[in-house]
Design an enzyme around this catalytic site. Structure first.
Site, PDB file in Angstrom:
ATOM      1  N   ASP A   9       0.759  -1.329   0.110  1.00  0.00           N
ATOM      2  CA  ASP A   9       0.065  -0.066  -0.053  1.00  0.00           C
ATOM      3  C   ASP A   9       0.908   1.060   0.157  1.00  0.00           C
ATOM      4  O   ASP A   9       2.132   1.221   0.532  1.00  0.00           O
ATOM      5  CB  ASP A   9      -0.784   0.055   1.334  1.00  0.00           C
ATOM      6  CG  ASP A   9      -1.481   1.488   1.562  1.00  0.00           C
ATOM      7  OD1 ASP A   9      -2.473   1.778   0.589  1.00  0.00           O
ATOM      8  OD2 ASP A   9      -1.320   1.891   2.384  1.00  0.00           O
ATOM      9  N   ALA A  10       0.442   2.277  -0.746  1.00  0.00           N
ATOM     10  CA  ALA A  10       1.045   3.571  -0.697  1.00  0.00           C
ATOM     11  C   ALA A  10       1.238   4.438   0.569  1.00  0.00           C
ATOM     12  O   ALA A  10       2.080   4.576   1.441  1.00  0.00           O
ATOM     13  CB  ALA A  10       0.873   4.225  -1.923  1.00  0.00           C
ATOM     14  N   TYR A  11      -0.078   4.949   0.935  1.00  0.00           N
ATOM     15  CA  TYR A  11      -0.423   6.057   1.773  1.00  0.00           C
ATOM     16  C   TYR A  11      -0.505   5.613   3.193  1.00  0.00           C
ATOM     17  O   TYR A  11      -1.229   4.719   3.460  1.00  0.00           O
ATOM     18  CB  TYR A  11      -1.553   6.834   1.395  1.00  0.00           C
ATOM     19  CG  TYR A  11      -1.370   7.516   0.074  1.00  0.00           C
ATOM     20  CD1 TYR A  11      -0.390   8.411  -0.219  1.00  0.00           C
ATOM     21  CD2 TYR A  11      -1.816   7.116  -1.032  1.00  0.00           C
ATOM     22  CE1 TYR A  11      -0.212   9.279  -1.450  1.00  0.00           C
ATOM     23  CE2 TYR A  11      -1.868   7.875  -2.321  1.00  0.00           C
ATOM     24  CZ  TYR A  11      -0.902   8.835  -2.596  1.00  0.00           C
ATOM     25  OH  TYR A  11      -0.740   9.433  -3.718  1.00  0.00           O
ATOM     26  N   ARG A  40      -7.330  12.854   6.517  1.00  0.00           N
ATOM     27  CA  ARG A  40      -6.966  11.471   6.200  1.00  0.00           C
ATOM     28  C   ARG A  40      -8.228  10.689   6.573  1.00  0.00           C
ATOM     29  O   ARG A  40      -8.799   9.777   5.541  1.00  0.00           O
ATOM     30  CB  ARG A  40      -5.872  10.858   7.001  1.00  0.00           C
ATOM     31  CG  ARG A  40      -5.557   9.630   6.764  1.00  0.00           C
ATOM     32  CD  ARG A  40      -5.270   9.145   5.409  1.00  0.00           C
ATOM     33  NE  ARG A  40      -4.825   7.671   5.355  1.00  0.00           N
ATOM     34  CZ  ARG A  40      -4.682   7.062   4.196  1.00  0.00           C
ATOM     35  NH1 ARG A  40      -4.935   7.609   2.986  1.00  0.00           N
ATOM     36  NH2 ARG A  40      -4.213   5.788   4.128  1.00  0.00           N
ATOM     37  N   SER A 116      -2.500   0.832  -4.730  1.00  0.00           N
ATOM     38  CA  SER A 116      -3.033   1.704  -4.042  1.00  0.00           C
ATOM     39  C   SER A 116      -4.174   2.459  -4.802  1.00  0.00           C
ATOM     40  O   SER A 116      -4.846   2.436  -5.741  1.00  0.00           O
ATOM     41  CB  SER A 116      -1.987   2.935  -3.968  1.00  0.00           C
ATOM     42  OG  SER A 116      -2.492   4.164  -3.407  1.00  0.00           O
ATOM     43  N   ASN A 117      -5.071   3.184  -3.613  1.00  0.00           N
ATOM     44  CA  ASN A 117      -6.207   3.799  -4.077  1.00  0.00           C
ATOM     45  C   ASN A 117      -5.820   5.071  -4.765  1.00  0.00           C
ATOM     46  O   ASN A 117      -6.849   5.594  -5.483  1.00  0.00           O
ATOM     47  CB  ASN A 117      -7.013   4.318  -2.658  1.00  0.00           C
ATOM     48  CG  ASN A 117      -7.819   3.289  -2.390  1.00  0.00           C
ATOM     49  OD1 ASN A 117      -8.305   2.126  -3.040  1.00  0.00           O
ATOM     50  ND2 ASN A 117      -8.263   3.295  -1.274  1.00  0.00           N
TER      51      ASN A 117
END
Length: 220
Positions: A9-11, A40, A116-117
């Site tokens: 995942d990125a964030y 967030r 990722s989203n």
């Protein structure tokens, strides 16, 4: 089992989602942390609701909408900082251990990717800013399918593209809900519990819990 692919995942996992507000803390004001937390939380909430509605828009639009809502909830925060915060989101700081861990996995022959989203433009900008563009083998963005996590189709992007069974993939995320979705899909999951949060979704447990990505290479 030695996993042949590591997908991140990125964030919150590779990139610090609170770095934008922290970078402009003086301009935002004393309630910057609260602003960042609401930003967030709403960013994620909007993604879930839109997936259930079947009304996809890219993650950047949700990021802007979530920040505007956060400013409404935190009137003490200076709205003049809005554009600086949005600009900073394109080049969020990565966590300090990230480059070394990704390089070590690559050195052992594993494939490494982001799932990722985030919109593709957002992800490419963040990856390049952090110097990870030469390490990653791929970037999987929900832009390609018009659905957000935890829809199984998101996780399937990686297995389809790389022609792997889910069990061959180790998936890392700092988001417990994301870990639950990836576990149900069949990935081996590692929860990067950076904030020391209590466990939830106990019927879909991670294979491993780590406080950071340090130690991941030894567990492959």
């Amino acid at each position: 089992m030695r996993h042949s692919a590591f997908i991140f995942d990125a964030y919150g996992t590779l990139f610090d989602v609170h770095a934008a507000v922290r970078r402009h803390a003086g301009a935002v004001g004393p309630d910057g942390q609260l602003l960042s937390e609401i930003w967030r939380a709403k960013q994620l909430e909007y993604s879930w609701v839109r997936t259930m509605m079947g009304a996809f828009v890219d993650f950047w639009q949700l990021t802007e909408q979530a920040l505007d809502h956060a400013f409404e909830r935190v009137p003490s925060a200076d709205r003049a900082a809005r554009q600086d915060l949005l600009d900073a989101y394109w080049r969020l700081d990565c966590y300090p251990e990230v480059p070394l861990v990704l390089k070590a996995l690559k050195a052992e022959g594993a494939r490494v990717a982001v799932l990722s989203n985030g919109s593709r433009a957002m992800l490419e900008a963040a990856v390049k800013s952090a110097g990870l563009d030469l390490v990653l083998d791929d970037i999987f963005s929900v832009d390609d399918i018009g659905r957000f996590k935890t829809d199984p189709a998101v996780y399937d992007m990686a297995t389809t593209a790389w022609r792997l069974y889910p069990q061959a993939v180790s998936f890392q995320s700092s988001n417990r809900w994301d870990i639950a979705g990836a576990t149900k899909f069949g990935f081996r999951t590692v929860w990067i519990n950076r904030a020391g949060q209590p466990d939830e979704y106990r019927d879909y447990p991670p294979a491993l819990i780590l406080p950071s990505l340090d130690g991941l290479v030894e567990t492959r």
